[in-house]
Design a protein around this motif. Structure first.
Motif, PDB file in Angstrom:
ATOM      1  N   UNK A  79       0.830  -1.199   0.000  1.00  0.00           N
ATOM      2  CA  UNK A  79       0.000   0.000   0.000  1.00  0.00           C
ATOM      3  C   UNK A  79       0.868   1.256   0.000  1.00  0.00           C
ATOM      4  N   UNK A  80       0.298   2.355  -0.467  1.00  0.00           N
ATOM      5  CA  UNK A  80       0.999   3.634  -0.404  1.00  0.00           C
ATOM      6  C   UNK A  80       1.183   4.043   1.055  1.00  0.00           C
ATOM      7  N   UNK A  81       2.158   4.881   1.324  1.00  0.00           N
ATOM      8  CA  UNK A  81       2.412   5.326   2.695  1.00  0.00           C
ATOM      9  C   UNK A  81       1.196   6.055   3.267  1.00  0.00           C
ATOM     10  N   UNK A  82       0.501   6.820   2.426  1.00  0.00           N
ATOM     11  CA  UNK A  82      -0.700   7.519   2.878  1.00  0.00           C
ATOM     12  C   UNK A  82      -1.736   6.531   3.403  1.00  0.00           C
ATOM     13  N   UNK A  83      -1.967   5.453   2.651  1.00  0.00           N
ATOM     14  CA  UNK A  83      -2.968   4.468   3.076  1.00  0.00           C
ATOM     15  C   UNK A  83      -2.504   3.672   4.295  1.00  0.00           C
ATOM     16  N   UNK A  84      -1.212   3.402   4.388  1.00  0.00           N
ATOM     17  CA  UNK A  84      -0.711   2.668   5.541  1.00  0.00           C
ATOM     18  C   UNK A  84      -0.999   3.412   6.845  1.00  0.00           C
ATOM     19  N   UNK A  85      -1.023   4.732   6.789  1.00  0.00           N
ATOM     20  CA  UNK A  85      -1.215   5.533   7.999  1.00  0.00           C
ATOM     21  C   UNK A  85      -2.567   5.285   8.663  1.00  0.00           C
ATOM     22  N   UNK A  86      -3.608   5.046   7.857  1.00  0.00           N
ATOM     23  CA  UNK A  86      -4.940   4.890   8.443  1.00  0.00           C
ATOM     24  C   UNK A  86      -5.467   3.455   8.388  1.00  0.00           C
ATOM     25  N   UNK A  87      -4.998   2.668   7.423  1.00  0.00           N
ATOM     26  CA  UNK A  87      -5.612   1.364   7.189  1.00  0.00           C
ATOM     27  C   UNK A  87      -5.188   0.329   8.232  1.00  0.00           C
ATOM     28  N   UNK A  88      -4.242   0.687   9.067  1.00  0.00           N
ATOM     29  CA  UNK A  88      -3.714  -0.253  10.055  1.00  0.00           C
ATOM     30  C   UNK A  88      -4.802  -0.787  10.982  1.00  0.00           C
ATOM     31  N   UNK A  89      -5.913  -0.048  11.112  1.00  0.00           N
ATOM     32  CA  UNK A  89      -7.002  -0.493  11.982  1.00  0.00           C
ATOM     33  C   UNK A  89      -8.048  -1.351  11.259  1.00  0.00           C
ATOM     34  N   UNK A  90      -7.876  -1.567   9.980  1.00  0.00           N
ATOM     35  CA  UNK A  90      -8.858  -2.351   9.220  1.00  0.00           C
ATOM     36  C   UNK A  90      -8.727  -3.835   9.550  1.00  0.00           C
ATOM     37  N   UNK A  91      -9.827  -4.511   9.861  1.00  0.00           N
ATOM     38  CA  UNK A  91      -9.757  -5.942  10.201  1.00  0.00           C
ATOM     39  C   UNK A  91      -9.407  -6.848   9.020  1.00  0.00           C
ATOM     40  N   UNK A  92      -9.690  -6.396   7.782  1.00  0.00           N
ATOM     41  CA  UNK A  92      -9.457  -7.225   6.596  1.00  0.00           C
ATOM     42  C   UNK A  92      -8.905  -6.355   5.474  1.00  0.00           C
ATOM     43  N   UNK A  93      -7.967  -6.904   4.719  1.00  0.00           N
ATOM     44  CA  UNK A  93      -7.485  -6.255   3.506  1.00  0.00           C
ATOM     45  C   UNK A  93      -7.669  -7.203   2.325  1.00  0.00           C
ATOM     46  N   UNK A  94      -8.031  -6.621   1.179  1.00  0.00           N
ATOM     47  CA  UNK A  94      -8.167  -7.372  -0.057  1.00  0.00           C
ATOM     48  C   UNK A  94      -7.285  -6.742  -1.124  1.00  0.00           C
TER      49      UNK A  94
END
Length: 206
Positions: A79-94
């Motif tokens: 993922x882009x660094x921008x997305x890594x900053x917020x997506x860390x709390x997501x229970x699932x990634x696709x």
């Protein structure tokens, strides 16, 4: 609908009445702690399975990982660094991908369109289950493609974060908090529909 559920809805200023599953769907960057199970995912994938596609070729391919798994971490790494900053709390990634060619090996011009229909169907099912779907263009498609062993005739298109609506706004940066609170807007229907020849609405607005 209780007060807590009402707080999770964003005001959608529609001009024509639409189904609540569509009206209330939005793409948050924070999620509740409620886990998403493999059974939950199979319900979502089953909904996507019945999306229409050109000649029923079903060109979509989905890689998924639940938080805490190796696959989740592998998706996260691309993922882009921008997305890594917020997506860390997501229970699932696709990761979403599609086969670029027909069974005869010719270019399938409609494959990306069909993948979009899969995700749209999945998103409506997710909304029915109280699950938010946040699609992301910020993913390195070539590195993800190599990481997960896709053949040459496939293309990785997007990443997707899944999680139940909710979560703590303080988990986000100030800029993202403002985006979460921002009012929703869309172009008017007249902007992108034409009863006759195409007209560049942006040119008319100048």
């Amino acid at each position: 609908m209780n007060a807590k559920e009402t707080d999770l809805l964003k005001k959608t200023p529609t001009e024509y009445d639409i189904h609540p599953l569509i009206k209330n769907r939005w793409s948050p960057r924070k999620f509740a702690d409620t886990p998403i199970t493999e059974t939950d995912l199979n319900h979502l994938f089953e909904a996507g399975r019945w999306a229409p596609s050109c000649y029923n070729w079903q060109p979509w391919r989905i890689v998924w990982g639940i938080k805490g798994s190796e696959t989740y971490d592998r998706i996260f790494s691309h993922l882009s660094e921008f997305n890594k900053d917020w997506v860390i709390n997501a229970p699932v990634l696709l990761l979403t991908a599609y086969k670029k060619t027909t069974p005869e090996g010719k270019d399938n011009f409609h494959a990306l369109h069909d993948l979009g229909q899969f995700v749209a169907m999945m998103s409506i099912q997710a909304q029915h289950m109280g699950i938010a779907v946040h699609q992301m263009a910020g993913v390195n498609p070539d590195k993800a493609k190599a990481e997960f062993g896709f053949p040459e005739e496939y293309h990785v298109a997007t990443a997707v974060a899944l999680g139940h609506y909710g979560g703590d706004m303080d988990d986000l940066s100030d800029d993202l908090k403002d985006q979460e609170k921002a009012e929703r807007s869309r172009n008017r229907v007249e902007y992108f529909t034409f009863q006759g020849n195409y007209v560049d609405r942006a040119e008319l607005d100048k």
